[in-house]
Design a protein around this motif. Sequence first.
Motif, PDB file in Angstrom:
ATOM      1  N   TYR A  62       0.913  -1.209   0.149  1.00 31.95           N
ATOM      2  CA  TYR A  62       0.297   0.073   0.174  1.00 31.95           C
ATOM      3  C   TYR A  62       1.143   1.065  -0.126  1.00 31.95           C
ATOM      4  N   LYS A  63       0.297   2.214  -0.783  1.00 35.05           N
ATOM      5  CA  LYS A  63       0.979   3.614  -1.038  1.00 35.05           C
ATOM      6  C   LYS A  63       0.288   4.368  -1.022  1.00 35.05           C
ATOM      7  N   ASP A  64       0.160   5.879   0.029  1.00 28.06           N
ATOM      8  CA  ASP A  64      -0.870   6.290   0.311  1.00 28.06           C
ATOM      9  C   ASP A  64      -2.571   5.801   0.991  1.00 28.06           C
ATOM     10  N   ASP A  65      -2.656   4.623   0.850  1.00 30.93           N
ATOM     11  CA  ASP A  65      -3.786   3.286   0.961  1.00 30.93           C
ATOM     12  C   ASP A  65      -3.942   3.626  -0.227  1.00 30.93           C
ATOM     13  N   LYS A  66      -3.382   3.276  -0.734  1.00 32.22           N
ATOM     14  CA  LYS A  66      -3.772   2.713  -2.088  1.00 32.22           C
ATOM     15  C   LYS A  66      -2.962   1.607  -2.697  1.00 32.22           C
ATOM     16  N   ILE A  67      -3.404   0.381  -2.916  1.00 30.53           N
ATOM     17  CA  ILE A  67      -2.641  -1.212  -3.725  1.00 30.53           C
ATOM     18  C   ILE A  67      -1.704  -0.398  -4.805  1.00 30.53           C
ATOM     19  N   VAL A  68      -0.589  -0.778  -4.363  1.00 28.09           N
ATOM     20  CA  VAL A  68       0.910  -1.069  -5.840  1.00 28.09           C
ATOM     21  C   VAL A  68       1.322  -2.039  -5.930  1.00 28.09           C
ATOM     22  N   GLY A  69       0.625  -2.962  -5.274  1.00 29.61           N
ATOM     23  CA  GLY A  69       1.812  -4.144  -5.393  1.00 29.61           C
ATOM     24  C   GLY A  69       0.623  -5.676  -5.251  1.00 29.61           C
ATOM     25  N   ARG A  70       1.369  -6.972  -4.851  1.00 28.11           N
ATOM     26  CA  ARG A  70       1.130  -7.590  -4.823  1.00 28.11           C
ATOM     27  C   ARG A  70       1.945  -8.993  -5.084  1.00 28.11           C
ATOM     28  N   ILE A  71       2.695  -9.829  -3.546  1.00 29.11           N
ATOM     29  CA  ILE A  71       2.711 -10.958  -3.819  1.00 29.11           C
ATOM     30  C   ILE A  71       2.660 -12.357  -3.566  1.00 29.11           C
ATOM     31  N   ALA A  72       2.949 -13.840  -3.657  1.00 29.12           N
ATOM     32  CA  ALA A  72       2.674 -14.629  -3.250  1.00 29.12           C
ATOM     33  C   ALA A  72       3.644 -15.481  -2.662  1.00 29.12           C
ATOM     34  N   GLY A  73       3.926 -15.948  -1.940  1.00 31.08           N
ATOM     35  CA  GLY A  73       4.814 -16.592  -1.787  1.00 31.08           C
ATOM     36  C   GLY A  73       4.626 -18.083  -1.365  1.00 31.08           C
ATOM     37  N   ILE A  74       5.814 -19.553  -1.981  1.00 32.58           N
ATOM     38  CA  ILE A  74       4.607 -20.528  -2.128  1.00 32.58           C
ATOM     39  C   ILE A  74       5.666 -21.421  -1.910  1.00 32.58           C
ATOM     40  N   ILE A  75       5.496 -22.370  -0.545  1.00 33.48           N
ATOM     41  CA  ILE A  75       6.704 -23.790  -0.894  1.00 33.48           C
ATOM     42  C   ILE A  75       5.916 -24.875  -1.404  1.00 33.48           C
ATOM     43  N   ASN A  76       6.117 -25.079  -2.387  1.00 35.68           N
ATOM     44  CA  ASN A  76       5.594 -27.033  -2.792  1.00 35.68           C
ATOM     45  C   ASN A  76       6.647 -27.815  -2.141  1.00 35.68           C
ATOM     46  N   HIS A  77       6.416 -28.339  -1.098  1.00 34.46           N
ATOM     47  CA  HIS A  77       7.021 -29.502  -0.446  1.00 34.46           C
ATOM     48  C   HIS A  77       7.497 -30.670  -1.405  1.00 34.46           C
ATOM     49  N   LYS A  78       6.386 -31.071  -2.270  1.00 37.21           N
ATOM     50  CA  LYS A  78       6.387 -32.248  -2.948  1.00 37.21           C
ATOM     51  C   LYS A  78       8.071 -32.851  -4.125  1.00 37.21           C
ATOM     52  N   ALA A  79       7.696 -30.910  -4.872  1.00 36.16           N
ATOM     53  CA  ALA A  79       8.385 -31.012  -5.784  1.00 36.16           C
ATOM     54  C   ALA A  79       9.901 -29.974  -5.149  1.00 36.16           C
ATOM     55  N   ASN A  80       9.889 -30.234  -3.963  1.00 41.10           N
ATOM     56  CA  ASN A  80      11.343 -30.012  -3.209  1.00 41.10           C
ATOM     57  C   ASN A  80      11.647 -31.773  -3.162  1.00 41.10           C
ATOM     58  N   ASP A  81      10.917 -32.219  -2.384  1.00 41.70           N
ATOM     59  CA  ASP A  81      11.273 -33.738  -2.353  1.00 41.70           C
ATOM     60  C   ASP A  81      12.151 -33.934  -3.655  1.00 41.70           C
ATOM     61  N   ILE A  82      11.114 -33.613  -5.084  1.00 42.05           N
ATOM     62  CA  ILE A  82      11.723 -34.716  -5.458  1.00 42.05           C
ATOM     63  C   ILE A  82      12.922 -34.047  -5.947  1.00 42.05           C
ATOM     64  N   TRP A  83      13.656 -32.609  -6.011  1.00 43.52           N
ATOM     65  CA  TRP A  83      14.689 -32.248  -6.791  1.00 43.52           C
ATOM     66  C   TRP A  83      15.426 -32.048  -5.766  1.00 43.52           C
TER      67      TRP A  83
END
Length: 376
Positions: A62-83
Amino acid sequence: MSVEIRQVTTKSDLKKFVTFNLELYKGNPYHVPGLIDDEIMTLSEDKNPAFEFCESVYFLAYKDDKIVGRIAGIINHKANDIWNQKHARFGFLDFINDNEVVNKLFAAVENWAKEKGMDMLHGPMGFSDMDHEGLLIEGFDQVGTMATIYNYAYYPRQLERLGFVKDQDWKEYKIYVPEEIPEKHLRISKIVREKYGLKTLKFKSREEIMKYRHQIFDTINKAYAHLYGYSELSEAQIEYYSKIYLPMLRLEFVTAIVKEQDDEVVGIAITLPNLSRALQKAKGSLWPFGFIHLLRGLRCKSKIIDLYLVGVLPEYQNKGINALLFDDLIPIFKKNGIVYAESNPELETNMAVQLQWNYFERKHHKTRRAYIKRID
């Protein structure tokens, strides 16, 4: 005012997270919006079966109480185990061109990932390969597709400023439909069909294709197993994606190659009329009129077809199965007035996929990239 980062914790916040993308790209002729309800379902722990082996966090800037960006953090534990890795993913990324916004969004995800014991951050990626992945780095003047991310040209510059480097690239092509099936394809098809005892299967009803759903996705799982970041779709995910996508298919654009003796699926091509313009008209919503645009897009003639999912069992790869698939589809494309196909992302290291287009006129028009950075 300085930039404030807030974690998404409510359904109201989640809707703001999803709809920011629509606001940021409003009026952009190349951006193809997804459907708000579908994206909310993807991001909801109680809806998306990927949460059986994934965890996530979402942040808004938020900037000046307005949304100016977004992001998700994700952990795929299955993929981590495979790789055998400790990677966190970032995805669902959008922001204005502001250094402070970008710095704080990525700092929030990096801190979260570090607390979870991860040592690398890469993306953009989703929960699975069925989600959008890869930041557009070439082709900003090309219309996106339902299966891909569109982003402004300043995105890669901002990531590189933060120290992210190339991990993998995908290429996308316009593949022009020939007037006739290439002669070499015809010869290969005849040899392969007889040598391996194969036949072409066309589905006559949605009930019939649903009966084959496990075979179809089993083929996809095995075909994609070695590809970047892939983790096998679970039974729950197969049911989830089958219910969402299979009923909307135009069956003439779906082709399976099966063994004559037992109907085992060894190759599958799922193609769709390009829905980019329909999704732009829908503006993220099925209601009140968005569903009409999508139905028209699916049912009416289009000059463009999307190659959505194409997979061949590993033991049949490089043996001409793709020739069988497209020998069936090319006449159907011609009958429906298709001029070219959008390949959608193909890993630049996947030479088997790249080589199959050697007999067609094609144009490389987009490139997208997965970036990676060590978490300090």
